[in-house]
Design an enzyme around this catalytic site. Structure first.
Site, PDB file in Angstrom:
ATOM      1  N   ASP A 174       4.481   9.616   4.801  1.00 14.08           N
ATOM      2  CA  ASP A 174       5.951   9.652   4.731  1.00 14.08           C
ATOM      3  C   ASP A 174       6.504  10.360   3.504  1.00 14.08           C
ATOM      4  OD1 ASP A 174       5.629   7.760   2.694  1.00 14.08           O
ATOM      5  OD2 ASP A 174       7.443   6.696   3.309  1.00 14.08           O
ATOM      6  N   GLU A 175       5.701  11.165   2.814  1.00 21.16           N
ATOM      7  CA  GLU A 175       6.283  11.896   1.696  1.00 21.16           C
ATOM      8  C   GLU A 175       5.652  13.263   1.472  1.00 21.16           C
ATOM      9  OE1 GLU A 175       5.063   8.473  -1.000  1.00 21.16           O
ATOM     10  OE2 GLU A 175       4.985  10.164  -2.382  1.00 21.16           O
ATOM     11  N   ASP A 228      10.822  11.274   0.263  1.00 19.73           N
ATOM     12  CA  ASP A 228      10.118  10.080   0.742  1.00 19.73           C
ATOM     13  C   ASP A 228      10.999   9.376   1.775  1.00 19.73           C
ATOM     14  OD1 ASP A 228       7.791   7.957  -0.136  1.00 19.73           O
ATOM     15  OD2 ASP A 228       9.618   6.940   0.477  1.00 19.73           O
TER      16      ASP A 228
HETATM   17  N1  DCP Z   1       2.227   1.081   3.948  1.00 15.95           N
HETATM   18  C1  DCP Z   1       1.299   0.120   4.326  1.00 15.95           C
HETATM   19  N2  DCP Z   1       0.788  -0.767   3.383  1.00 15.95           N
HETATM   20  C2  DCP Z   1       1.213  -0.707   2.093  1.00 15.95           C
HETATM   21  C3  DCP Z   1       2.142   0.278   1.701  1.00 15.95           C
HETATM   22  C4  DCP Z   1       2.640   1.150   2.668  1.00 15.95           C
HETATM   23  O1  DCP Z   1       0.903   0.060   5.499  1.00 15.95           O
HETATM   24  N3  DCP Z   1       0.735  -1.600   1.193  1.00 15.95           N
HETATM   25  C5  DCP Z   1       2.753   1.995   4.984  1.00 15.95           C
HETATM   26  C6  DCP Z   1       4.027   1.440   5.597  1.00 15.95           C
HETATM   27  C7  DCP Z   1       5.119   2.223   4.967  1.00 15.95           C
HETATM   28  C8  DCP Z   1       4.459   3.573   4.694  1.00 15.95           C
HETATM   29  O2  DCP Z   1       3.091   3.263   4.435  1.00 15.95           O
HETATM   30  O3  DCP Z   1       6.249   2.335   5.805  1.00 15.95           O
HETATM   31  C9  DCP Z   1       5.073   4.323   3.534  1.00 15.95           C
HETATM   32  O4  DCP Z   1       4.941   3.581   2.343  1.00 15.95           O
HETATM   33  P1  DCP Z   1       6.013   3.561   1.200  1.00 15.95           P
HETATM   34  O5  DCP Z   1       5.348   3.036  -0.009  1.00 15.95           O
HETATM   35  O6  DCP Z   1       6.710   4.871   1.101  1.00 15.95           O
HETATM   36  O7  DCP Z   1       7.038   2.408   1.657  1.00 15.95           O
HETATM   37  P2  DCP Z   1       8.190   2.436   2.734  1.00 15.95           P
HETATM   38  O8  DCP Z   1       8.456   3.786   3.268  1.00 15.95           O
HETATM   39  O9  DCP Z   1       7.890   1.376   3.752  1.00 15.95           O
HETATM   40  O10 DCP Z   1       9.438   1.919   1.901  1.00 15.95           O
HETATM   41  P3  DCP Z   1      10.335   2.686   0.826  1.00 15.95           P
HETATM   42  O11 DCP Z   1      11.702   2.723   1.420  1.00 15.95           O
HETATM   43  O12 DCP Z   1      10.270   1.828  -0.380  1.00 15.95           O
HETATM   44  O13 DCP Z   1       9.732   4.032   0.611  1.00 15.95           O
HETATM   45 CA    CA Z   2       8.752   5.586   1.931  1.00 14.73          CA
HETATM   46 CA    CA Z   3       5.798   6.928   0.437  1.00 16.47          CA
END
Ligand code: DCP
Ligand code: CA
Ligand code: CA
Length: 368
Positions: free
Chosen positions: A110-111, A10
């Site tokens: 992203d995963e 991720d």
């Molecule tokens: N995303 C979004 N709205 C949300 C959750 C996520 O638009 N409520 C988008 C933005 C994030 C991407 O999806 O960058 C990936 O979500 P993740 O849950 O993997 O969160 P992040 O990658 O941002 O953070 P982490 O470092 O916790 O994985």
């Molecule tokens: Ca992420």
């Molecule tokens: Ca993710």
């Protein structure tokens, strides 16, 4: 059956990290990526935030106005989402990940899950080394950090990836699964949302360990057979779901911005050929063949133009791809007087290589 080794990779604070990569000056500041609804200046929600911003309580889903309040007086950066750019970065990273997997399953922008049982010979030390290599490759080639969970199945790998973030690596061996899970809140299990969490709370079940000790028949009474059984098994880290490539993509494409707006065929072709090579390597990796070629031009006035050509028979030929792109671009420039700002190439009408082989074999009525 041999014990499996599965990884979940991720990417860390993905949208915000992509922004940091292309604007290095904002590194170290709180970065908040926003979906502006456009009604008033600050209406909309936070898509994600980097870890600096998270220290101030800013996270996905909260209103932009609230994020601004939390970051009042702080030198923070607010940016609108640019999905197309994140998709491009994601595509490139997924290609790296896919190259390290026996089987591969992307589950979001992203995963992805990677089954690495064969290439690590089921050896956990090897799997840990491979995870380090993957992290290095993603960082070297795409300048992004990720967090990886390694476990005997998808369920455990996913939870493990969340344990240490950002830039984490968490390995859970089969004999450690029970203890690893038992103290975690039930919410960590895939499939346990806020509502289920509340319901379990009324049954005095808060940790995964408590869930495992809870009478399975009562779980089935409350949640139904399917979900009740799933929760019971999940509590013991049991999960047999295979890592499976999602269905074939409709198309493979790449687009990029030219150094300057132009009508010069040679300049546009130069970039287009580079994109062809990238698209083609993805085609090969996924063992696909194509029947249609398209070009996309975003003009300096931001108008979008496309031209396509479809062949009678599928092919996997790179020369045909490039020649067709050239032909379509020439034709487009002859018909239109816009200046190109971005150029894209696409292959579509995709099929699996082996399907074609099967068809041919069947057609000729023999098999090997
Ligand atoms: N995303 C979004 N709205 C949300 C959750 C996520 O638009 N409520 C988008 C933005 C994030 C991407 O999806 O960058 C990936 O979500 P993740 O849950 O993997 O969160 P992040 O990658 O941002 O953070 P982490 O470092 O916790 O994985
Ligand atoms: Ca992420
Ligand atoms: Ca993710």
């Amino acid at each position: 059956m041999q014990a499996r080794i599965v990884m979940l990779v991720d990417l860390d604070y993905f949208f915000a990290q992509c922004e940091e990569r292309r604007k290095p000056a904002i590194r170290g500041k709180p970065v908040v990526v926003c979906v502006y609804s456009g009604r008033t200046e600050d209406s909309g929600a936070v898509s994600t935030a980097n870890y600096v911003a998270r220290k101030y309580g800013v996270k996905s889903g909260i209103p932009i106005s609230l994020a601004k309040k939390k970051l009042k007086g702080v030198d923070a950066v607010f940016l609108p989402v640019d999905k197309e750019f994140y998709r491009e970065v994601s595509d490139r990273i997924m290609e790296i990940l896919r190259s390290h997997a026996d089987s591969f399953e992307q589950v979001g922008i992203d995963e992805a899950y990677l089954d690495v049982t064969q290439r690590t010979k089921g050896n956990h030390q090897e799997a840990e080394k491979l995870a380090e290599t993957i992290k290095d490759d993603v960082l070297d080639q795409q300048k992004l950090t990720c967090s990886i969970g390694v476990g005997p199945n998808k369920l455990v790998a996913k939870i493990a990836a969340d344990i240490q973030k950002p830039d984490g690596l968490t390995l859970v061996r089969p004999e450690e699964v029970q203890i690893f899970l038992s103290y975690l809140p039930v919410r960590r299990l895939v499939g346990v949302g806020r509502k289920t969490e509340k319901k379990l709370d009324t049954l005095d079940v808060r940790t995964v360990g408590q869930l495992g000790r809870f009478d399975v028949q009562r779980l089935i009474d409350v949640f139904g057979r399917k979900l009740g059984t799933y929760f019971h098994n999940a509590a013991f880290g049991i999960d047999d779901e295979p890592v499976q490539e999602r269905s074939e993509p409709e198309s493979v494409s790449r687009i990029s911005t030219l150094k300057e707006d132009t009508r010069d065929l040679e300049v546009i072709l130069n970039e287009a050929y580079r994109l062809c090579d990238e698209v083609y390597s993805r085609l090969l990796q996924r063992e696909l063949i194509y029947r249609s070629v398209s070009i996309h031009i975003v003009a300096s006035d931001l108008s979008v133009h496309s031209r396509s050509k479809t062949f009678d028979n599928p092919t996997s030929d790179l020369e045909t791809f490039k020649n067709t792109v050239k032909e379509l671009l020439e034709k487009f420039l002859g018909e239109s007087d816009v200046e190109a700002r971005r150029v894209g190439v696409k292959l579509s009408n995709l099929t699996k290589k082996e399907d074609l082989q099967k068809q041919i074999t069947n057609f000729f009525g023999y098999s090997k």
